[in-house]
Design an enzyme around this catalytic site. Structure first.
Site, short mmCIF file in Angstrom:
data_model
loop_
_atom_site.label_atom_id
_atom_site.label_comp_id
_atom_site.label_asym_id
_atom_site.label_seq_id
_atom_site.Cartn_x
_atom_site.Cartn_y
_atom_site.Cartn_z
N VAL A 59 4.82 -18.51 -57.55
CA VAL A 59 4.10 -18.07 -58.75
C VAL A 59 4.35 -16.83 -60.70
CG1 VAL A 59 1.15 -17.09 -59.19
CG2 VAL A 59 1.72 -18.67 -56.94
N TYR A 101 -2.43 -13.72 -41.60
CA TYR A 101 -2.23 -14.11 -42.88
C TYR A 101 -3.10 -14.01 -43.64
CZ TYR A 101 -0.49 -16.69 -47.57
OH TYR A 101 -0.74 -17.01 -48.42
#
Length: 183
Positions: free
Chosen positions: A31, A143
């Site tokens: 990203v 996570y």
């Protein structure tokens, strides 16, 4: 170095020109890599990777932001090894929860906008239709939990946008699609 090579005009307010200094965190991820290329056209981009800004060190983050005084913070960095996060809990928490909290606190102090990238792992995956931002989070992994904690911290800053991604892939870096294509 000539500032005009780094700073682009982004808008005009009457006859006043406004320039933006953007702090992009996570420039080497998929990203961040894509954003870095695009953001250069709208402002001066100070882009960091893990060697240039240690997200495990809250004091280092504060000092770095105080030094550069950005007009916007974009956090595209994360501890993304979903499986390894189950055993490296403290590291995942520092990068995914504590660092965004510090970034949001500094953004609040500077009264600047912050964009934070998160994940669909904040949900449990049991819904039979697409999730929307108002759906109840129920992360099932370390996570997901640490990313949710990071989101909660960022929400404390008035000028924020949280973008949740899913299945990020590109020609840059490692990702599921490239692995499948190799197989």
């Amino acid at each position: 170095m000539d500032e005009s090579c780094c700073i682009r005009q982004i808008s005009r307010l009457g006859s006043k020109t406004v320039f933006m200094k953007i702090l992009l965190i996570g420039k080497d991820g998929q990203v961040g890599f894509a954003l870095h290329k695009k953001l250069a056209s709208i402002g001066e981009v100070i882009a960091t990777n893990r060697n240039e800004l240690n997200l495990e060190n809250s004091d280092a983050i504060r000092i770095f932001i105080e030094k550069i005084k950005p007009d916007m913070i974009i956090n595209a960095a994360a501890y993304t090894d979903v499986d390894k996060a189950e055993t490296e809990i403290e590291l995942a928490r520092k990068v995914n929860a504590e660092a965004p909290k510090v970034l949001a606190e500094k953004a609040s102090q500077l009264n600047i906008p912050m964009i934070h990238f998160s994940t669909d792992y904040v949900f449990d995956g049991l819904k039979n239709e697409p999730y929307v931002e108002t759906d109840q989070a129920n992360p099932q992994s370390i996570y997901g939990k640490t990313k949710w904690e990071g989101e909660e911290a960022v929400r404390q800053h008035r000028k924020h946008i949280i973008l949740r991604t899913s299945w990020v892939f590109s020609s840059h870096g490692q990702n599921f699609l490239k692995t499948i294509l190799k197989l």
